[in-house]
Design a protein around this motif. Structure first.
Motif, PDB file in Angstrom:
ATOM      1  N   GLN A  84       2.370  12.072   5.837  1.00 30.84           N
ATOM      2  CA  GLN A  84       1.555  13.050   5.109  1.00 30.84           C
ATOM      3  C   GLN A  84       2.382  13.862   4.127  1.00 30.84           C
ATOM      4  O   GLN A  84       1.846  14.367   3.130  1.00 30.84           O
ATOM      5  CB  GLN A  84       0.843  13.965   6.104  1.00 30.84           C
ATOM      6  N   GLN A  85       3.680  13.982   4.381  1.00 33.03           N
ATOM      7  CA  GLN A  85       4.548  14.745   3.492  1.00 33.03           C
ATOM      8  C   GLN A  85       5.056  13.921   2.306  1.00 33.03           C
ATOM      9  O   GLN A  85       5.566  14.482   1.344  1.00 33.03           O
ATOM     10  CB  GLN A  85       5.745  15.285   4.285  1.00 33.03           C
ATOM     11  N   ARG A  86       4.888  12.614   2.390  1.00 32.50           N
ATOM     12  CA  ARG A  86       5.283  11.760   1.275  1.00 32.50           C
ATOM     13  C   ARG A  86       4.338  11.968   0.087  1.00 32.50           C
ATOM     14  O   ARG A  86       3.167  12.334   0.267  1.00 32.50           O
ATOM     15  CB  ARG A  86       5.234  10.290   1.682  1.00 32.50           C
ATOM     16  N   LYS A  87       4.826  11.702  -1.099  1.00 31.87           N
ATOM     17  CA  LYS A  87       3.949  11.680  -2.254  1.00 31.87           C
ATOM     18  C   LYS A  87       2.961  10.531  -2.107  1.00 31.87           C
ATOM     19  O   LYS A  87       3.341   9.431  -1.708  1.00 31.87           O
ATOM     20  CB  LYS A  87       4.769  11.507  -3.537  1.00 31.87           C
ATOM     21  N   HIS A  88       1.689  10.784  -2.405  1.00 33.51           N
ATOM     22  CA  HIS A  88       0.652   9.754  -2.303  1.00 33.51           C
ATOM     23  C   HIS A  88       0.197   9.364  -3.702  1.00 33.51           C
ATOM     24  O   HIS A  88      -0.100  10.226  -4.541  1.00 33.51           O
ATOM     25  CB  HIS A  88      -0.521  10.254  -1.477  1.00 33.51           C
ATOM     26  N   LEU A  89       0.150   8.067  -3.948  1.00 32.91           N
ATOM     27  CA  LEU A  89      -0.240   7.532  -5.247  1.00 32.91           C
ATOM     28  C   LEU A  89      -1.609   6.884  -5.165  1.00 32.91           C
ATOM     29  O   LEU A  89      -1.867   6.076  -4.264  1.00 32.91           O
ATOM     30  CB  LEU A  89       0.775   6.477  -5.718  1.00 32.91           C
ATOM     31  N   GLY A  90      -2.488   7.236  -6.073  1.00 30.38           N
ATOM     32  CA  GLY A  90      -3.776   6.562  -6.152  1.00 30.38           C
ATOM     33  C   GLY A  90      -4.825   7.185  -5.254  1.00 30.38           C
ATOM     34  O   GLY A  90      -4.650   7.275  -4.050  1.00 30.38           O
ATOM     35  N   ASN A  91      -5.917   7.619  -5.845  1.00 33.80           N
ATOM     36  CA  ASN A  91      -7.033   8.161  -5.073  1.00 33.80           C
ATOM     37  C   ASN A  91      -7.947   7.003  -4.667  1.00 33.80           C
ATOM     38  O   ASN A  91      -9.065   6.852  -5.143  1.00 33.80           O
ATOM     39  CB  ASN A  91      -7.803   9.190  -5.913  1.00 33.80           C
ATOM     40  N   LEU A  92      -7.435   6.160  -3.754  1.00 34.69           N
ATOM     41  CA  LEU A  92      -8.105   4.904  -3.434  1.00 34.69           C
ATOM     42  C   LEU A  92      -8.980   4.986  -2.191  1.00 34.69           C
ATOM     43  O   LEU A  92      -9.747   4.066  -1.913  1.00 34.69           O
ATOM     44  CB  LEU A  92      -7.059   3.790  -3.237  1.00 34.69           C
ATOM     45  N   GLY A  93      -8.842   6.066  -1.416  1.00 32.28           N
ATOM     46  CA  GLY A  93      -9.645   6.169  -0.202  1.00 32.28           C
ATOM     47  C   GLY A  93      -9.216   5.149   0.844  1.00 32.28           C
ATOM     48  O   GLY A  93      -8.131   4.583   0.764  1.00 32.28           O
ATOM     49  N   PRO A  94     -10.058   4.870   1.833  1.00 34.43           N
ATOM     50  CA  PRO A  94      -9.710   3.890   2.870  1.00 34.43           C
ATOM     51  C   PRO A  94      -9.438   2.517   2.258  1.00 34.43           C
ATOM     52  O   PRO A  94     -10.039   2.134   1.253  1.00 34.43           O
ATOM     53  CB  PRO A  94     -10.957   3.859   3.759  1.00 34.43           C
ATOM     54  N   ARG A  95      -8.530   1.745   2.892  1.00 40.21           N
ATOM     55  CA  ARG A  95      -8.215   0.398   2.414  1.00 40.21           C
ATOM     56  C   ARG A  95      -9.452  -0.497   2.516  1.00 40.21           C
ATOM     57  O   ARG A  95     -10.145  -0.507   3.535  1.00 40.21           O
ATOM     58  CB  ARG A  95      -7.093  -0.205   3.242  1.00 40.21           C
ATOM     59  N   ARG A  96      -9.677  -1.282   1.468  1.00 39.07           N
ATOM     60  CA  ARG A  96     -10.815  -2.203   1.435  1.00 39.07           C
ATOM     61  C   ARG A  96     -10.343  -3.543   0.901  1.00 39.07           C
ATOM     62  O   ARG A  96      -9.759  -3.609  -0.187  1.00 39.07           O
ATOM     63  CB  ARG A  96     -11.935  -1.647   0.554  1.00 39.07           C
ATOM     64  N   TYR A  97     -10.598  -4.585   1.648  1.00 35.30           N
ATOM     65  CA  TYR A  97     -10.104  -5.898   1.247  1.00 35.30           C
ATOM     66  C   TYR A  97     -11.128  -6.611   0.370  1.00 35.30           C
ATOM     67  O   TYR A  97     -12.011  -7.318   0.853  1.00 35.30           O
ATOM     68  CB  TYR A  97      -9.746  -6.750   2.472  1.00 35.30           C
ATOM     69  N   TYR A  98     -11.026  -6.345  -0.936  1.00 31.50           N
ATOM     70  CA  TYR A  98     -11.744  -7.157  -1.904  1.00 31.50           C
ATOM     71  C   TYR A  98     -10.969  -7.095  -3.217  1.00 31.50           C
ATOM     72  O   TYR A  98     -10.116  -6.233  -3.420  1.00 31.50           O
ATOM     73  CB  TYR A  98     -13.207  -6.738  -2.050  1.00 31.50           C
ATOM     74  N   ARG A  99     -11.272  -8.028  -4.106  1.00 42.52           N
ATOM     75  CA  ARG A  99     -10.417  -8.296  -5.254  1.00 42.52           C
ATOM     76  C   ARG A  99     -10.184  -7.067  -6.127  1.00 42.52           C
ATOM     77  O   ARG A  99      -9.049  -6.780  -6.514  1.00 42.52           O
ATOM     78  CB  ARG A  99     -11.018  -9.439  -6.077  1.00 42.52           C
ATOM     79  N   ALA A 100     -11.236  -6.331  -6.458  1.00 45.23           N
ATOM     80  CA  ALA A 100     -11.079  -5.190  -7.358  1.00 45.23           C
ATOM     81  C   ALA A 100     -10.197  -4.109  -6.743  1.00 45.23           C
ATOM     82  O   ALA A 100      -9.393  -3.472  -7.441  1.00 45.23           O
ATOM     83  CB  ALA A 100     -12.448  -4.620  -7.722  1.00 45.23           C
ATOM     84  N   TYR A 101     -10.359  -3.876  -5.429  1.00 46.19           N
ATOM     85  CA  TYR A 101      -9.535  -2.866  -4.768  1.00 46.19           C
ATOM     86  C   TYR A 101      -8.069  -3.288  -4.776  1.00 46.19           C
ATOM     87  O   TYR A 101      -7.175  -2.481  -5.070  1.00 46.19           O
ATOM     88  CB  TYR A 101      -9.997  -2.648  -3.330  1.00 46.19           C
ATOM     89  N   VAL A 102      -7.809  -4.547  -4.454  1.00 46.91           N
ATOM     90  CA  VAL A 102      -6.427  -5.043  -4.445  1.00 46.91           C
ATOM     91  C   VAL A 102      -5.792  -4.873  -5.818  1.00 46.91           C
ATOM     92  O   VAL A 102      -4.645  -4.430  -5.947  1.00 46.91           O
ATOM     93  CB  VAL A 102      -6.381  -6.515  -3.993  1.00 46.91           C
ATOM     94  N   GLN A 103      -6.556  -5.191  -6.863  1.00 50.56           N
ATOM     95  CA  GLN A 103      -6.015  -5.045  -8.214  1.00 50.56           C
ATOM     96  C   GLN A 103      -5.720  -3.586  -8.535  1.00 50.56           C
ATOM     97  O   GLN A 103      -4.683  -3.262  -9.116  1.00 50.56           O
ATOM     98  CB  GLN A 103      -6.991  -5.619  -9.242  1.00 50.56           C
ATOM     99  N   GLU A 104      -6.608  -2.700  -8.151  1.00 51.42           N
ATOM    100  CA  GLU A 104      -6.372  -1.275  -8.389  1.00 51.42           C
ATOM    101  C   GLU A 104      -5.138  -0.805  -7.628  1.00 51.42           C
ATOM    102  O   GLU A 104      -4.344  -0.002  -8.133  1.00 51.42           O
ATOM    103  CB  GLU A 104      -7.600  -0.457  -7.979  1.00 51.42           C
ATOM    104  N   PHE A 105      -4.962  -1.305  -6.408  1.00 55.62           N
ATOM    105  CA  PHE A 105      -3.794  -0.950  -5.606  1.00 55.62           C
ATOM    106  C   PHE A 105      -2.513  -1.388  -6.312  1.00 55.62           C
ATOM    107  O   PHE A 105      -1.546  -0.617  -6.425  1.00 55.62           O
ATOM    108  CB  PHE A 105      -3.903  -1.621  -4.234  1.00 55.62           C
ATOM    109  N   MET A 106      -2.498  -2.623  -6.817  1.00 53.50           N
ATOM    110  CA  MET A 106      -1.328  -3.105  -7.549  1.00 53.50           C
ATOM    111  C   MET A 106      -1.050  -2.249  -8.778  1.00 53.50           C
ATOM    112  O   MET A 106       0.107  -1.904  -9.074  1.00 53.50           O
ATOM    113  CB  MET A 106      -1.550  -4.554  -7.985  1.00 53.50           C
ATOM    114  N   ASP A 107      -2.111  -1.895  -9.495  1.00 55.72           N
ATOM    115  CA  ASP A 107      -1.948  -1.084 -10.700  1.00 55.72           C
ATOM    116  C   ASP A 107      -1.348   0.277 -10.366  1.00 55.72           C
ATOM    117  O   ASP A 107      -0.452   0.763 -11.073  1.00 55.72           O
ATOM    118  CB  ASP A 107      -3.296  -0.903 -11.406  1.00 55.72           C
ATOM    119  N   GLU A 108      -1.844   0.907  -9.300  1.00 53.33           N
ATOM    120  CA  GLU A 108      -1.312   2.210  -8.905  1.00 53.33           C
ATOM    121  C   GLU A 108       0.163   2.101  -8.515  1.00 53.33           C
ATOM    122  O   GLU A 108       0.962   2.989  -8.831  1.00 53.33           O
ATOM    123  CB  GLU A 108      -2.127   2.772  -7.737  1.00 53.33           C
TER     124      GLU A 108
END
Length: 339
Positions: free
Chosen positions: A120-144
């Protein structure tokens, strides 16, 4: 003339994917450092699951450099439960800044090895919410991850069991694990040449690297030991953090499970390759256009010369030895070798 590897070039042996007791490995970071130093490695990335730590202080001698990074994963289960019969994706995130320990898409269900208060003290990147396994989410994760200062590598595609169209759709990975020792020991299928070629035919010029993905559940030297089986030869100008990152970004490295390439030069369409003793040397222009150099009696070869067909959209090289071990280079575009 384009000289990719010269006999005078420095080559640093690297394991870019390993696990310690900070996640599900059996050796401490200090024990990993000592083992890989003794085995002749120059670069080690300790990439624990969802647990980014800055290990650069362990680079206490000039012969071994520690890279900062971690392994991120996305599964269909919202609780990160492992399912051996469903796909998932694992990505190695290698930090361009040695002190970058930010977590991408923080989700406590997946970040189960790092103590929650630390995470929790680490810097967090990306306002992605809970992990979701589908193509668009994975791509957004890579981009972040990329925007947050990480190089993103695609880990063990065979083990991950992703649909091929998903893998082919992703943008932004800098390299593909061509060899993964741990996954190869699991299934015997983690040599990813066919997938690499399909990516190239889609115009996706990922680089290729080798790594152990070692957890060290078996002793060193035994049949199922997952250390020292696959590695990356990094062609950096020196053993400094930024020099190594620059070489990785440029694709100045190759994957191997044994052979060493000592010379790879292009004189427009004419290529010269020298290596440690091999059974075959191959220039790949497509699955239908592969030029082999070997001796009919099976005696070793150390030198090959090829003329690349004019229509070849790319070329890459394999060096094979009799026990099945291999080295594979990245692919080169015509505008690189015909300049």
């Amino acid at each position: 003339m384009f000289a990719y590897i010269t006999p005078q070039a420095k080559q640093y042996r690297a394991n870019l994917h390993s696990h310690s007791t900070l996640s599900d490995g059996r050796l401490t970071p200090e024990q990993l450092v000592e083992a890989y130093r003794e085995a002749g490695y120059s670069i080690l990335a300790i990439t624990d699951h969802e647990a980014p730590y800055d290990h650069t202080a362990l680079s206490s001698t000039p012969d071994l450099l520690l890279l900062t990074g971690y392994e991120a994963y996305i599964r269909p289960s919202h609780t990160a439960a492992f399912d051996p019969f469903r796909p998932e994706i694992h990505l190695n995130l290698l930090a361009k800044d040695p002190h970058n320990t930010a977590i991408v898409g923080f989700d406590p269900n997946f970040c189960k090895y790092m103590p929650l208060k630390v995470a929790q003290q680490r810097k967090h990147l990306g306002n992605l919410g809970p992990r979701r396994y589908y193509r668009a989410y994975v791509q957004e994760f890579m981009d972040e991850a990329r925007h947050g200062g990480y190089l993103v590598a695609y880990n063990h595609p065979c083990w991950s069991m992703e649909a091929e169209e998903d893998v082919l759709s992703y943008q932004g990975c800098f390299s593909l694990e061509m060899f993964n020792t741990g996954s190869q020991l699991t299934s015997g299928g983690e040599s990813n040449l066919a997938l690499f070629d399909k990516l190239l035919r889609r115009g996706k010029f990922l680089f290729v690297h080798g790594a152990d993905d070692n957890h060290n559940k078996e002793p060193f030297g035994t049949l199922l030991c997952d250390s020292f089986g696959a590695w990356t030869q990094v062609l950096a100008k020196d053993l400094e953090y930024q020099s190594v990152i620059e070489a990785l970004e440029k694709g100045d490295f190759y994957a191997t499970t044994g052979p060493t390439i000592t010379n790879l030069t292009f004189d427009r369409n004419h290529v010269t390759l020298d290596c440690t003793p091999a059974q075959r040397i191959i220039a790949h222009g497509s699955p239908k256009v592969a030029r082999n150099i070997c001796n009919p009696d099976g005696s070793p070869v150390t030198h090959a010369e090829f003329d690349i067909p004019d229509k070849a959209p790319y070329v890459y090289f394999s060096v094979l030895i009799a026990d099945g071990k291999a080295a594979r280079t990245r692919a080169f575009r015509p505008e690189e070798f015909r300049r």
